[in-house]
Write an enzyme that holds these catalytic residues in place. Structure first.
Site, short mmCIF file in Angstrom:
data_model
loop_
_atom_site.label_atom_id
_atom_site.label_comp_id
_atom_site.label_asym_id
_atom_site.label_seq_id
_atom_site.Cartn_x
_atom_site.Cartn_y
_atom_site.Cartn_z
N HIS A 153 0.84 -1.21 0.00
CA HIS A 153 0.00 0.00 0.00
C HIS A 153 0.87 1.26 0.00
O HIS A 153 0.59 2.22 -0.72
CB HIS A 153 -0.87 0.06 1.27
CG HIS A 153 -1.95 -0.97 1.38
ND1 HIS A 153 -2.06 -1.80 2.47
CD2 HIS A 153 -2.99 -1.29 0.56
CE1 HIS A 153 -3.14 -2.58 2.32
NE2 HIS A 153 -3.72 -2.30 1.17
N LYS A 168 -18.44 -5.64 7.76
CA LYS A 168 -17.32 -6.49 7.38
C LYS A 168 -16.45 -6.69 8.63
O LYS A 168 -16.11 -5.71 9.30
CB LYS A 168 -16.51 -5.75 6.29
CG LYS A 168 -15.88 -6.68 5.26
CD LYS A 168 -15.37 -5.87 4.08
CE LYS A 168 -14.05 -6.41 3.59
NZ LYS A 168 -13.49 -5.60 2.50
N ARG A 214 -2.32 -6.05 -8.35
CA ARG A 214 -1.26 -7.05 -8.16
C ARG A 214 -1.36 -8.09 -9.27
O ARG A 214 -0.83 -7.90 -10.34
CB ARG A 214 -1.39 -7.70 -6.77
CG ARG A 214 -0.91 -6.79 -5.65
CD ARG A 214 -1.44 -7.22 -4.32
NE ARG A 214 -2.89 -7.05 -4.29
CZ ARG A 214 -3.66 -7.23 -3.23
NH1 ARG A 214 -3.11 -7.62 -2.10
NH2 ARG A 214 -4.95 -7.03 -3.28
N SER A 258 -2.91 -7.61 3.15
CA SER A 258 -3.17 -7.48 4.59
C SER A 258 -3.43 -8.86 5.20
O SER A 258 -2.92 -9.18 6.27
CB SER A 258 -4.37 -6.57 4.83
OG SER A 258 -4.12 -5.29 4.30
P1 ADP Z 1 -10.05 -3.21 -0.37
O1 ADP Z 1 -10.76 -3.99 0.72
O2 ADP Z 1 -10.77 -1.95 -0.75
O3 ADP Z 1 -9.65 -4.03 -1.56
P2 ADP Z 1 -7.25 -3.20 0.48
O4 ADP Z 1 -6.70 -2.51 1.67
O5 ADP Z 1 -7.18 -4.68 0.45
O6 ADP Z 1 -8.74 -2.65 0.36
O7 ADP Z 1 -6.55 -2.65 -0.82
C1 ADP Z 1 -6.64 -1.31 -1.22
C2 ADP Z 1 -6.01 -1.15 -2.60
O8 ADP Z 1 -4.61 -1.37 -2.53
C3 ADP Z 1 -6.55 -2.15 -3.64
O9 ADP Z 1 -6.65 -1.51 -4.91
C4 ADP Z 1 -5.46 -3.21 -3.67
O10 ADP Z 1 -5.41 -3.88 -4.91
C5 ADP Z 1 -4.22 -2.37 -3.44
N1 ADP Z 1 -3.12 -3.17 -2.88
C6 ADP Z 1 -3.14 -3.97 -1.81
N2 ADP Z 1 -1.95 -4.58 -1.61
C7 ADP Z 1 -1.13 -4.13 -2.60
C8 ADP Z 1 0.22 -4.41 -2.98
N3 ADP Z 1 0.98 -5.27 -2.30
N4 ADP Z 1 0.71 -3.77 -4.06
C9 ADP Z 1 -0.08 -2.92 -4.78
N5 ADP Z 1 -1.36 -2.64 -4.49
C10 ADP Z 1 -1.89 -3.23 -3.42
#
Ligand code: ADP
Length: 154
Positions: free
Chosen positions: A17, A41, A90, A128
């Site tokens: 992130h 959630k 990803r 996460s």
């Molecule tokens: P959500 O529940 O809205 O998907 P996340 O916190 O899982 O929230 O992810 C937020 C954004 O960050 C999403 O677009 C996700 O694809 C991106 N993201 C998460 N991990 C990575 C990573 N390792 N590299 C690039 N983008 C990521």
């Protein structure tokens, strides 16, 4: 001033992130990290903790704001003068969900566009949920999350 919103669960924030966030900062004058507050959630960390961990990790970067909201992301973006949403991609498996989400947001307000940044090669496996799984099994995740998260995982 070009403003973008980077929405997500950030449960917790990872170096994946943060990489997307830092790269978004080179494209926009201000980036608002929006922690989704979805009471339906189940989450690993409270919204307050998630916001706090991000604030500590971005270390007073003047371009970054961190907040939470339970409403529609596009409505939040409009209210805060943002023109774009930031999302990370990803694997191909992210694509279908992200494409659907971006299309739904476009339906709600076509003036707010979504910008996708590709995950860096060394960060494609970071999520996460994988952090939580590894930390529970005693794997050292110190290279995958900021210190603010590491101390709360312990
Ligand atoms: P959500 O529940 O809205 O998907 P996340 O916190 O899982 O929230 O992810 C937020 C954004 O960050 C999403 O677009 C996700 O694809 C991106 N993201 C998460 N991990 C990575 C990573 N390792 N590299 C690039 N983008 C990521």
């Amino acid at each position: 001033m070009k403003v973008a919103v980077y929405p997500g669960s950030f449960d917790p924030i990872t170096n994946g992130h943060l990489d997307i966030l830092n790269r978004a900062c080179s494209l926009f004058d201000k980036v608002i990290v929006l922690v989704a507050n979805n009471p339906h959630k189940s989450s690993n960390f409270s919204v307050e903790d998630r916001v706090e961990m991000i604030k500590e990790a971005v270390n007073n970067n003047p371009k970054i704001e961190v907040t939470s909201d339970s409403g529609l992301t596009v409505e939040f973006a409009k209210k805060h003068g943002a023109t774009h949403l930031i999302r990370g991609l990803r694997a191909v498996s992210d694509f279908e969900y992200e494409f659907q989400l971006a299309s739904a947001n476009e339906f709600i307000d076509s003036k707010i566009d979504t910008v996708f940044l590709m995950a860096r090669g060394d960060k494609t496996f970071i999520s996460s949920s994988s952090i939580i799984t590894m930390a529970k099994q005693g794997v050292d995740v110190s290279k995958l999350v900021p210190a603010s998260v590491l101390k709360r995982l312990k």
